[in-house]
Design an enzyme around this catalytic site. Structure first.
Site, PDB file in Angstrom:
ATOM      1  N   ASP A   7       0.865  -1.190   0.000  1.00 11.81           N
ATOM      2  CA  ASP A   7       0.000   0.000   0.000  1.00 11.81           C
ATOM      3  C   ASP A   7       0.896   1.232   0.000  1.00 11.81           C
ATOM      4  OD1 ASP A   7      -2.438   1.524   0.136  1.00 11.81           O
ATOM      5  OD2 ASP A   7      -1.990   1.931   2.231  1.00 11.81           O
ATOM      6  N   SER A   8       0.285   2.370  -0.360  1.00  9.43           N
ATOM      7  CA  SER A   8       1.028   3.628  -0.323  1.00  9.43           C
ATOM      8  C   SER A   8       1.460   3.962   1.108  1.00  9.43           C
ATOM      9  CB  SER A   8       0.134   4.757  -0.845  1.00  9.43           C
ATOM     10  OG  SER A   8      -0.984   4.893   0.008  1.00  9.43           O
ATOM     11  N   CYS A  70      -4.168  -1.484  -2.258  1.00 10.75           N
ATOM     12  CA  CYS A  70      -4.280  -0.049  -2.500  1.00 10.75           C
ATOM     13  C   CYS A  70      -5.184   0.113  -3.715  1.00 10.75           C
ATOM     14  CB  CYS A  70      -2.892   0.526  -2.778  1.00 10.75           C
ATOM     15  SG  CYS A  70      -2.906   2.258  -3.242  1.00 10.75           S
ATOM     16  N   GLU A 162      -2.844   9.131   7.913  1.00  8.24           N
ATOM     17  CA  GLU A 162      -1.384   8.906   7.988  1.00  8.24           C
ATOM     18  C   GLU A 162      -0.766   9.743   9.110  1.00  8.24           C
ATOM     19  OE1 GLU A 162       1.046   7.027   5.926  1.00  8.24           O
ATOM     20  OE2 GLU A 162      -0.719   5.883   5.313  1.00  8.24           O
ATOM     21  N   CYS A 194     -10.989   2.702  -0.577  1.00 10.53           N
ATOM     22  CA  CYS A 194      -9.608   3.057  -0.253  1.00 10.53           C
ATOM     23  C   CYS A 194      -9.305   2.280   1.014  1.00 10.53           C
ATOM     24  CB  CYS A 194      -9.483   4.559  -0.005  1.00 10.53           C
ATOM     25  SG  CYS A 194      -7.911   5.020   0.766  1.00 10.53           S
TER      26      CYS A 194
HETATM   27  N1  DGL Z   1      -4.921   3.226   0.645  1.00 13.71           N
HETATM   28  C1  DGL Z   1      -4.844   3.574  -0.724  1.00 13.71           C
HETATM   29  C2  DGL Z   1      -6.073   3.233  -1.499  1.00 13.71           C
HETATM   30  O1  DGL Z   1      -6.649   2.193  -1.213  1.00 13.71           O
HETATM   31  C3  DGL Z   1      -4.129   4.813  -1.119  1.00 13.71           C
HETATM   32  C4  DGL Z   1      -4.460   6.072  -0.552  1.00 13.71           C
HETATM   33  C5  DGL Z   1      -3.505   7.164  -0.974  1.00 13.71           C
HETATM   34  O2  DGL Z   1      -2.306   6.969  -0.852  1.00 13.71           O
HETATM   35  O3  DGL Z   1      -4.007   8.214  -1.401  1.00 13.71           O
HETATM   36  O4  DGL Z   1      -6.477   3.916  -2.385  1.00 13.71           O
END
Ligand code: DGL
Length: 270
Positions: A7-8, A70, A162, A194
């Protein structure tokens, strides 16, 4: 070696938690790219470059199978990666399809023509990049007809999570749900599109009211991964125990992760 989960940042931990509960004997390597989060406000090229670099890191760690936990990477980069980047002995799976299969009452691999399904009004909450990719609507259209999807880009929520600022995250969730309801007053289903958002699931449910079913993507991904590994057990690899890697500050990320999952999680530098 193990199954990779990417994930990010910290959101993919919601998926990791569900898959570890469903598959307690499978070793995982989690990689969070917190140094570059959020992805949801980046361009598709940028998301592609960051995602391929992170997935390569997981391949180098010995993972033959990587789950993009993600939605932003799944929506903006996965198709392009599958077309031209992923080596033939590796697999990269996204988190969209299990959710859409559940929503459209389909079993894995059911490629029959699109048909009418029970849900009619679906609210999609996701990052700006996921919403503008329209990947969710595209995947849904392959499987269902007559479903009205209203998408709400939830700017700011990932940054607040975050940062560990849940008061701000909750206020933002309320305002994004209000904006959605002005476009679709009574959704029957809501998708938290998300992987960070399940950490705010109660805030979404409270703002939406009891009539909207909030779908749990993490549990659906866990079920789908269990099914995949039954068919492809060689993709589990031979590692023992799970490890956590971050491109961010390991101490800070470990503290947040421990707070989110309510158990000790120790990240090391990627
Ligand atoms: N948790 C991620 C997603 O499911 C990414 C959120 C992000 O970094 O903006 O989209």
């Amino acid at each position: 070696m193990a199954v990779g989960i990417f994930d990010s940042g910290l959101g993919g931990l919601t998926v990791l938690d569900a898959v570890q509960k469903r598959l307690p004997d499978v070793p995982f390597v989690y990689l969070g790219d917190s140094a570059h989060a959020p992805y949801g406000v980046r361009t598709p090229d940028d998301i592609y470059d960051l995602t391929t670099a992170a997935v390569q890191r997981l391949f180098d760690e010995g993972c033959d199978l990587v789950i993009l936990a993600c939605n932003t990477a799944s929506a903006a980069a996965l198709r392009r990666m599958q077309e031209s980047w992923i080596p033939s002995d590796k697999r990269v799976l996204g988190v969209f399809v299990p959710l859409i299969e559940a929503l459209t009452e389909r079993q894995w691999g059911d490629n029959s023509p699109p048909r009418e399904v029970a849900v009619k009004h679906v609210a999609l909450f996701a990052t700006p990049a996921t919403v503008s990719s329209r990947a969710f609507q595209r995947e849904l259209a392959f499987r269902a007809i007559g479903v009205d999807v209203e998408a709400q880009a939830c700017g700011g929520v990932v940054d607040a999570i975050e940062e560990g600022d849940f008061v701000l995250a909750e206020a933002l969730v309320r305002s994004h749900v209000d904006a959605l309801k002005r476009k679709m007053p009574e959704p029957d289903a809501a998708i938290l599109g998300c992987t960070h958002y399940p950490l705010m699931a109660q805030a979404f449910q409270d703002a939406l009211g009891p009539k909207a079913t909030v779908l749990s993507q993490a549990d659906l991904v866990a079920e789908s991964l269990a099914d995949y590994l039954t068919r492809r057990p060689e993709m589990i690899g031979g590692g023992t125990g799970s490890t956590f890697l971050t491109t961010g500050d390991p101490k800070r990320v470990s503290d947040r992760a421990t707070q989110f999952l309510r158990r000790q999680i120790t990240f090391t530098a990627a």
